[in-house]
Design a protein around this motif. Structure first.
Motif, PDB file in Angstrom:
ATOM      1  N   GLU A 160       6.238  32.217 -30.857  1.00  0.00           N
ATOM      2  CA  GLU A 160       6.635  31.895 -29.427  1.00  0.00           C
ATOM      3  C   GLU A 160       5.567  30.718 -28.994  1.00  0.00           C
ATOM      4  OE1 GLU A 160       5.234  35.358 -27.390  1.00  0.00           O
ATOM      5  OE2 GLU A 160       6.408  36.678 -28.735  1.00  0.00           O
ATOM      6  N   ILE A 161       4.542  30.196 -29.528  1.00  0.00           N
ATOM      7  CA  ILE A 161       3.458  29.242 -29.014  1.00  0.00           C
ATOM      8  C   ILE A 161       3.630  27.816 -29.915  1.00  0.00           C
ATOM      9  CG2 ILE A 161       1.137  28.587 -28.116  1.00  0.00           C
ATOM     10  CD1 ILE A 161       0.976  31.889 -28.115  1.00  0.00           C
ATOM     11  N   CYS A 162       3.659  28.134 -31.314  1.00  0.00           N
ATOM     12  CA  CYS A 162       3.269  27.004 -31.929  1.00  0.00           C
ATOM     13  C   CYS A 162       4.357  25.714 -31.604  1.00  0.00           C
ATOM     14  CB  CYS A 162       3.589  27.325 -33.603  1.00  0.00           C
ATOM     15  SG  CYS A 162       3.387  26.121 -34.851  1.00  0.00           S
ATOM     16  N   PRO A 163       3.876  24.602 -31.338  1.00  0.00           N
ATOM     17  CA  PRO A 163       4.700  23.513 -30.996  1.00  0.00           C
ATOM     18  C   PRO A 163       5.575  23.049 -32.322  1.00  0.00           C
ATOM     19  CG  PRO A 163       2.419  22.623 -31.388  1.00  0.00           C
ATOM     20  CD  PRO A 163       2.369  24.308 -31.503  1.00  0.00           C
ATOM     21  N   ASP A 167       1.071  35.947 -35.830  1.00  0.00           N
ATOM     22  CA  ASP A 167       2.452  36.073 -35.646  1.00  0.00           C
ATOM     23  C   ASP A 167       3.156  35.775 -34.246  1.00  0.00           C
ATOM     24  OD1 ASP A 167       2.694  36.904 -38.143  1.00  0.00           O
ATOM     25  OD2 ASP A 167       2.424  39.220 -37.716  1.00  0.00           O
ATOM     26  N   SER A 168       2.396  36.210 -33.107  1.00  0.00           N
ATOM     27  CA  SER A 168       2.854  35.729 -31.957  1.00  0.00           C
ATOM     28  C   SER A 168       2.973  34.208 -31.913  1.00  0.00           C
ATOM     29  CB  SER A 168       2.266  36.531 -30.736  1.00  0.00           C
ATOM     30  OG  SER A 168       1.025  36.078 -30.691  1.00  0.00           O
ATOM     31  N   ALA A 211      -5.543  28.949 -40.620  1.00  0.00           N
ATOM     32  CA  ALA A 211      -4.647  27.918 -40.067  1.00  0.00           C
ATOM     33  C   ALA A 211      -3.116  28.093 -39.999  1.00  0.00           C
ATOM     34  CB  ALA A 211      -4.922  26.709 -40.739  1.00  0.00           C
ATOM     35  N   CYS A 212      -2.566  27.927 -38.970  1.00  0.00           N
ATOM     36  CA  CYS A 212      -1.168  27.917 -38.829  1.00  0.00           C
ATOM     37  C   CYS A 212      -0.447  26.970 -39.868  1.00  0.00           C
ATOM     38  CB  CYS A 212      -0.607  27.616 -37.636  1.00  0.00           C
ATOM     39  SG  CYS A 212       0.957  27.439 -37.320  1.00  0.00           S
TER      40      CYS A 212
END
Length: 196
Positions: free
Chosen positions: A81-84, A76-77, A62-63
């Motif tokens: 770069e993607i996580c809102p 990590d990416s 889980a992030c």
């Protein structure tokens, strides 16, 4: 196959390692009983630790920011770069905020205005880059603008001159920035309470 010491080795068909030939029978029994090959990475793992190996090495996680389940290899990416919920900065005020809120914030923040010191007009922050290249008072347009009557001299036909921008306009700019800062602070506090 022979080792550096001249000992003959045989490849174990379970773990694909070179084993000295006198030990191959004992090794095969031990290897087949106690080890298994990870289906994902191919490492030989003790059977009793196979599940632990999967959970610690390959299982999705889980992030920590958005709680979305992500493959470990791309975590990590995702965070960068993607996580809102990753923290980004507004291009207009450089205020740090979650990426999910950036578009709404920049819609408001980009509509704030600043005084252009060359032409003495107020320009939206989102349009400031285009304005700098087309501004009648800019260095790029000096030849054309020198033929025109300065705005302060025009006065709009009523005999009044525009303010020079040093007095009241600095106070207005300061008040505008203060009000915007307070609004952003209140909005972020409101958002944090609503998210809980």
């Amino acid at each position: 196959m022979a080792t550096a010491t001249g000992e003959i080795t045989i490849v174990c068909n379970h773990c694909d390692r070179d084993i000295p030939s006198p030990n191959i029978d004992l090794h095969r029994v031990h290897c087949a009983r106690n080890l298994e090959k990870c289906k994902i990475c191919g490492d030989m793992v003790p059977k009793k630790h196979a599940e632990e190996h999967f959970l610690n090495t390959h299982a999705p996680v889980a992030c920590s920011m958005c709680k979305e389940t992500i493959e470990r290899e791309v975590l990590d990416s995702h965070k960068g770069e993607i996580c809102p919920k990753r923290i980004v900065t507004c291009e207009f005020c450089e205020f740090p905020l979650p990426a999910v809120d950036l578009a709404e914030h920049q819609e408001v923040c980009g509509n704030r205005t600043e005084l252009c010191h060359q032409c003495r007009s107020y320009v939206r922050l989102r349009e400031i880059h285009n304005h700098e290249t087309k501004c009648p008072g800019s260095v790029l347009n000096n030849v054309e603008s020198s033929r025109r009557i300065p705005r302060a001299a025009e006065g709009g036909g009523n005999g009044r001159r525009r303010r020079d921008g040093n007095g009241v306009s600095h106070k207005r700019l300061f008040v505008t920035i203060a009000i915007t800062g307070i609004a952003v602070l209140i909005g972020s506090l409101f958002f944090q309470r609503g998210a809980k």
